[in-house]
Motif scaffolding. Structure first.
Motif, mmCIF file in Angstrom:
data_model
loop_
_atom_site.group_PDB
_atom_site.id
_atom_site.type_symbol
_atom_site.label_atom_id
_atom_site.label_comp_id
_atom_site.label_asym_id
_atom_site.label_seq_id
_atom_site.Cartn_x
_atom_site.Cartn_y
_atom_site.Cartn_z
ATOM 1 N N ASP A 119 57.313 41.747 25.641
ATOM 2 C CA ASP A 119 58.229 42.276 24.626
ATOM 3 C C ASP A 119 58.543 41.225 23.568
ATOM 4 N N LEU A 120 58.787 40.003 24.006
ATOM 5 C CA LEU A 120 59.125 38.924 23.079
ATOM 6 C C LEU A 120 57.937 38.566 22.190
ATOM 7 N N ILE A 121 56.753 38.517 22.770
ATOM 8 C CA ILE A 121 55.559 38.154 22.001
ATOM 9 C C ILE A 121 55.228 39.230 20.976
ATOM 10 N N ARG A 122 55.401 40.478 21.334
ATOM 11 C CA ARG A 122 55.051 41.571 20.419
ATOM 12 C C ARG A 122 55.897 41.570 19.142
ATOM 13 N N ASP A 123 57.087 40.997 19.202
ATOM 14 C CA ASP A 123 57.975 40.941 18.042
ATOM 15 C C ASP A 123 57.487 39.846 17.107
ATOM 16 N N GLU A 124 56.808 40.237 16.036
ATOM 17 C CA GLU A 124 56.154 39.257 15.172
ATOM 18 C C GLU A 124 57.130 38.400 14.376
ATOM 19 N N SER A 125 58.431 38.711 14.441
ATOM 20 C CA SER A 125 59.405 37.834 13.783
ATOM 21 C C SER A 125 59.537 36.505 14.515
ATOM 22 N N ARG A 126 59.134 36.466 15.775
ATOM 23 C CA ARG A 126 59.187 35.216 16.542
ATOM 24 C C ARG A 126 57.929 34.399 16.280
ATOM 25 N N ARG A 127 58.109 33.127 15.951
ATOM 26 C CA ARG A 127 56.959 32.276 15.653
ATOM 27 C C ARG A 127 56.398 31.591 16.883
ATOM 28 N N MET A 128 57.221 31.458 17.940
ATOM 29 C CA MET A 128 56.724 30.807 19.157
ATOM 30 C C MET A 128 57.417 31.389 20.370
ATOM 31 N N VAL A 129 56.642 31.603 21.434
ATOM 32 C CA VAL A 129 57.185 32.020 22.724
ATOM 33 C C VAL A 129 56.627 31.081 23.781
ATOM 34 N N LEU A 130 57.517 30.458 24.532
ATOM 35 C CA LEU A 130 57.145 29.547 25.607
ATOM 36 C C LEU A 130 57.202 30.280 26.938
ATOM 37 N N LEU A 131 56.095 30.298 27.661
ATOM 38 C CA LEU A 131 56.018 30.884 28.991
ATOM 39 C C LEU A 131 55.964 29.731 29.990
ATOM 40 N N ASP A 132 57.143 29.268 30.379
ATOM 41 C CA ASP A 132 57.259 28.048 31.171
ATOM 42 C C ASP A 132 56.888 28.312 32.629
ATOM 43 N N GLU A 133 55.921 27.551 33.120
ATOM 44 C CA GLU A 133 55.431 27.630 34.507
ATOM 45 C C GLU A 133 54.700 28.938 34.825
#
Length: 202
Positions: A119-133
């Motif tokens: 959901d977070l990645i699909r929102d193109e307003s976000r420039r970076m998403v960190l998937l930690d671990e």
């Protein structure tokens, strides 16, 4: 100037011309798939460094923690106290696998974290998403690596960066990534009986 200084100046001038020529060919921009893996310390630390760069540039971003439980960490506390307008932070795991000792529950939590991540990645307003671990969840097959790779290829917006951390990154993810860094372990204080310390590990 000395003869050594003269030679250095000439050498650096030639180097600058060559470097400028190379840089002139680098004109493209794209959202990157970035993997931090390896046995050495610093995978999440480096990734959070990029998250803080995004925050400093007023670029919306987000963090999903797949394994680490709700313990207080410096990065989490700083973001939640000051930057929730720019960075969503979701701690979805309940601790490392040797602590939970419940594979079915770990799979359930990893799947929930992946749904949130998508959901977070699909929102193109976000420039970076960190998937930690996330690499830990992939290593234990809590998630299907092929599904993750296919999603990143098909649904990640063109200008969104996605950072995936954790040791033992799977080959399929490394192949799909644009940037892969392997942290090599040379020395670690834990091996000398020193526990994880505030400000260094969390």
């Amino acid at each position: 100037m000395t003869a050594d200084s003269d030679r250095h100046a000439v050498k650096m001038a030639k180097k600058k011309v060559a470097r400028d020529k190379i840089m002139a060919t680098k004109t493209d921009q794209k959202g990157l798939i970035i993997v931090h893996t390896g046995k050495g310390k610093g995978k999440s630390s480096a990734a959070f460094g990029m998250i803080f760069r995004c925050i400093a540039h007023q670029m919306p971003c987000a963090v999903v923690q797949f394994i680490k439980g709700g313990m207080s960490t410096g990065e989490r506390d700083l973001i939640l106290a000051n930057f929730t307008d720019l960075c969503e932070f979701h701690t979805m795991g309940e601790g490392f696998t040797w602590e939970t000792q419940d594979r079915d529950r770990d799979i359930e939590m990893a799947q929930a974290a992946w749904e949130k991540a998508k959901d977070l990645i699909r929102d193109e307003s976000r420039r970076m998403v960190l998937l930690d671990e996330i690499n830990i969840a992939l290593r234990y097959d809590y998630l299907d690596v092929n599904e993750v790779v296919q999603f990143l290829k098909d649904e990640k917006p063109p200008m969104t960066h996605v950072v995936l951390t954790g040791r033992n990154a799977k080959d399929e993810l490394i192949e799909a990534a644009d940037l892969v860094t392997e942290m090599e372990l040379i020395k670690h204080p834990f091996r000398s009986g020193i526990k994880a310390q505030i400000g260094v590990e969390f």
